[in-house]
Scaffold this active site. Sequence first.
Site, mmCIF file in Angstrom:
data_model
loop_
_atom_site.group_PDB
_atom_site.id
_atom_site.type_symbol
_atom_site.label_atom_id
_atom_site.label_comp_id
_atom_site.label_asym_id
_atom_site.label_seq_id
_atom_site.Cartn_x
_atom_site.Cartn_y
_atom_site.Cartn_z
ATOM 1 N N ARG A 32 -5.167 12.150 5.824
ATOM 2 C CA ARG A 32 -4.124 12.314 6.815
ATOM 3 C C ARG A 32 -3.182 13.455 6.413
ATOM 4 O O ARG A 32 -3.027 13.746 5.236
ATOM 5 C CB ARG A 32 -3.339 11.006 6.970
ATOM 6 C CG ARG A 32 -4.070 9.978 7.794
ATOM 7 C CD ARG A 32 -4.334 10.455 9.204
ATOM 8 N NE ARG A 32 -3.133 10.437 9.996
ATOM 9 C CZ ARG A 32 -2.865 9.544 10.935
ATOM 10 N NH1 ARG A 32 -3.737 8.605 11.242
ATOM 11 N NH2 ARG A 32 -1.733 9.600 11.632
ATOM 12 N N LYS B 4 -14.390 8.697 -3.589
ATOM 13 C CA LYS B 4 -15.600 9.067 -2.846
ATOM 14 C C LYS B 4 -16.118 10.421 -3.324
ATOM 15 O O LYS B 4 -17.329 10.603 -3.521
ATOM 16 C CB LYS B 4 -15.314 9.096 -1.337
ATOM 17 C CG LYS B 4 -14.982 7.720 -0.770
ATOM 18 C CD LYS B 4 -14.371 7.779 0.639
ATOM 19 C CE LYS B 4 -13.697 6.445 0.976
ATOM 20 N NZ LYS B 4 -12.804 6.533 2.149
ATOM 21 N N HIS C 270 0.800 -1.229 0.000
ATOM 22 C CA HIS C 270 0.000 0.000 0.000
ATOM 23 C C HIS C 270 0.827 1.271 0.000
ATOM 24 O O HIS C 270 0.283 2.349 0.212
ATOM 25 C CB HIS C 270 -0.923 0.053 1.213
ATOM 26 C CG HIS C 270 -2.006 -0.969 1.187
ATOM 27 N ND1 HIS C 270 -3.252 -0.722 0.661
ATOM 28 C CD2 HIS C 270 -2.014 -2.248 1.610
ATOM 29 C CE1 HIS C 270 -3.986 -1.815 0.784
ATOM 30 N NE2 HIS C 270 -3.253 -2.757 1.354
ATOM 31 N N LYS D 145 1.350 14.501 0.725
ATOM 32 C CA LYS D 145 -0.008 14.831 0.276
ATOM 33 C C LYS D 145 -0.166 16.333 0.010
ATOM 34 O O LYS D 145 -1.150 16.779 -0.545
ATOM 35 C CB LYS D 145 -1.035 14.358 1.306
ATOM 36 C CG LYS D 145 -1.090 12.830 1.458
ATOM 37 C CD LYS D 145 -2.074 12.437 2.559
ATOM 38 C CE LYS D 145 -2.040 10.951 2.912
ATOM 39 N NZ LYS D 145 -2.742 10.107 1.930
HETATM 40 C C1 26W Z 1 3.832 0.824 10.039
HETATM 41 C C2 26W Z 1 3.709 2.190 9.530
HETATM 42 C C3 26W Z 1 2.773 2.292 8.425
HETATM 43 C C4 26W Z 1 1.436 2.517 8.692
HETATM 44 C C5 26W Z 1 0.555 2.595 7.670
HETATM 45 C C6 26W Z 1 3.216 2.135 7.142
HETATM 46 C C7 26W Z 1 2.336 2.214 6.126
HETATM 47 C C8 26W Z 1 0.997 2.442 6.380
HETATM 48 C C9 26W Z 1 0.000 2.433 5.269
HETATM 49 C C10 26W Z 1 0.501 1.597 4.142
HETATM 50 C C11 26W Z 1 -0.384 3.759 4.812
HETATM 51 C C12 26W Z 1 -1.633 3.722 4.017
HETATM 52 O O1 26W Z 1 -2.704 3.838 4.549
HETATM 53 N N1 26W Z 1 -1.529 3.611 2.697
HETATM 54 C C13 26W Z 1 -2.638 3.978 1.851
HETATM 55 O O2 26W Z 1 -3.356 2.839 1.435
HETATM 56 C C14 26W Z 1 -4.515 3.229 0.717
HETATM 57 C C15 26W Z 1 -5.296 1.977 0.421
HETATM 58 O O3 26W Z 1 -4.622 1.189 -0.498
HETATM 59 C C16 26W Z 1 -4.143 4.000 -0.525
HETATM 60 O O4 26W Z 1 -5.303 4.438 -1.150
HETATM 61 C C17 26W Z 1 -3.261 5.194 -0.177
HETATM 62 O O5 26W Z 1 -2.808 5.816 -1.346
HETATM 63 C C18 26W Z 1 -2.099 4.735 0.670
HETATM 64 O O6 26W Z 1 -1.345 5.851 1.132
#
Ligand code: 26W
Length: 765
Positions: free
Chosen positions: A500, A611, A318, A505
């Site tokens: 976020r 959305k 992701h 962003k």
């Molecule tokens: C462990 C730290 C951490 C926490 C959260 C690393 C990475 C994340 C996520 C991968 C961040 C996240 O929410 N990514 C988002 O995922 C969405 C669903 O696929 C995408 O639409 C977003 O572009 C992406 O930033």
Amino acid sequence: MDDLKSRLTAAAREADLSRMDTADAYNFIVRFVKDSVRTPVQTEGRRAYYLSSEFLMGRLTEANLFNLGIRDSVYEALREAGFDPERLLEIPDAALGNGGLGRLAACFLEAAATHRIPLFGYGLRYRYGLFKQDLAAGYQREEADDWTKYGDPWSDRRESDAVEVTIGGERIRAVPYDMPVYGYEGAVGNLRLWQAEAVRPFDFAAFDAGRYAEASAASERASRLTAVLYPNDNTPEGKQLRLSQQIFLTAATVEDVLRSQERAHESCASLAEYAVLQLNDTHPVLAIPMLITALERRGMPFAEALETARRTFAYTNHTVMTEALEVWDAALLQRLSPEAMGAIGKIQQALEREYPDRTADMNIIDGGRVHMARLATYVSFAVNGVAPLHTEILTRRVLAPWYERTPGKFSNKTNGVTQRRFLAVANPPLASFITERIGDGWVKNFSEVEKLRPYLSDAPSLRDLAAVKRENKQRLCRRIAERCGEKLDADFLFDIQVKRLHEYKRQLLNALSIVYFYQGLRDGSIPDFTPTAFLFGAKSAPGYHRAKGIIRYILEIAKRVNGDPLCEGRMRVIFVPDYNVSWAEVLIPAGDLSEQISMAGTEASGTGNMKFMMNGAPTLGTYDGANLEILRAVGEENNYFFGARAEEIIAEREANAYDPRRLYAEDGALRRAVDTLIDGTFDDGGTGAFRDLYTSLLDGAPWHRADHYRVLGDFRSYVEAKSRAGADYRDTEGYARRALANIAASGEFSADRTVKEYAKEIWRV
Ligand code: 26W
């Protein structure tokens, strides 16, 4: 159904619901509904399990009632019994997630239940969800989110399915709570959330001896494990507690999956035929070594266990942000879970045998650290990105050596969102507008929205659509008046950025453009500015100081603009506090312009963009993530795209050709906006936060180039695109046509389409 209504009215009168406090009423209503409805559960055959450290469910009650087809009759019954259903708005969201990744998981469960796809969610039952944000001080402060303070009547504790997990030598009980996920005219799915408890919750011997703290010490240690959701989005926390959470989630889940396998199919030898475990990013990747060790404990040799794992796991990435790729200290993992670390060591050996020619960046264990994305990629039979550009970046760069060796593993699955929650439930006037014209098939089969295309040339429909948008904007104005005490005019263009807070962003780009327009209003250089309300909603990770500085900067801009008589009737800036799924449900239907302005190549997909699109807001966006798919689906003329493309940025970087200082020197208006960070225009309370932003744009730091996210580089094309949107907005009919074109082209962005692709191409359920 009317039977349900009259029974509920009678029961609610009998119980005197109108006199109950909200918590009691809530529990009463949910119990009644759960006892009354029967929905088929998927049991037999192959199943998919969705493993995720986050599920951002939001409000449960309205969406569940809607999907059960009883929302209106339940609400009527409550009103007849003297209970205003609006009171249910007091109940907090189930915010067991940070942002896009957690909300995607929630959308997938709902979509799968709707289409009777056997998908079972596994996660953690955090005592406190994502923190509540307080902005009253002029900057972000965090408060605990006690999401179950009104109870959790939708969930059921399943004592008999509890399992034990060992972490750092201590046994801990994992008790599952099952949250039903009702599909629309479909089945009921399930989200199983593990809660940590002590094996021996209370030591009476210690208590009798007067050692009170010691008596409950085990309980306290255990409850710390699932006490709180880590509030970091995209920055891994190398903390022992975070790793312990991952061990706890994966060990308990694997044990549960194997138990149901053994119950249904006797042995685990055929696991891969009956189960697929989808890993939502790397956070649950320890499920791989956990499965292998659990199979070994059941007598399976390592080689066969690894082979089983390789046919059972699938991994979704992701993010391509390097700082977000999880890496764990091998010694820490060894201490907390020697079994898991042992299995990882053997997996590394298997990797060495299989790829003697491998490059160093493929090693799972490397320099005393465990690389989770490499582990996931090596062992999984399927790896996917979440939008075409993102998948391309994965295969060409982030995971390139793996793609070269096993290209067949890789695929793209473009994200989607549930149109039921984010359109049918959140936007009743638009839902009626659509249903009056094309029927209600779109609720379950969203590609039907393309049938709206003929209305693009129907002036009365465009007028109706503009009226729908206005109604939603008025609803938002009321909510903002209540919650923020700010007045807003529904005739303004509502320009919204909600997500976020992250440098990539680029909320700072938006903020600087507002300063630019404000300064232009003041000096008269922008005489024809379209009255605009700039709305923000964003939480920053508590330790992400630069992001907090950006919030503070926007709050300062809001204070200045909203207090300036010159801006009366022309400009408003609103930062809604505590942005969450519930806020999204009122903000998104009211959007005239959807800000999706990440630097190209950084936002994996985005889902807020989808959305807004289905709620009829054109995108003001970059050529990034799923914005590109939106653009392809609806065309350049119905959106406002700007900025450098990902390939250009890569080439520019390789040539070391990006020079923000030059842009700053050459563009006077840009310079005037940027200078407000240091010239005393705004007050950062003496923290130096604004100067830090200035420095980050113009000087960078030894470890980070200047303006890493190209804010200055895209500034001109951004304000140009934004101005075009403002000018177009003055033509109400023309703008409504763009809105309708977006709605009609949004069919492919339903999570229904996405889960069906996963089900067909990866899960084979
Ligand atoms: C462990 C730290 C951490 C926490 C959260 C690393 C990475 C994340 C996520 C991968 C961040 C996240 O929410 N990514 C988002 O995922 C969405 C669903 O696929 C995408 O639409 C977003 O572009 C992406 O930033």
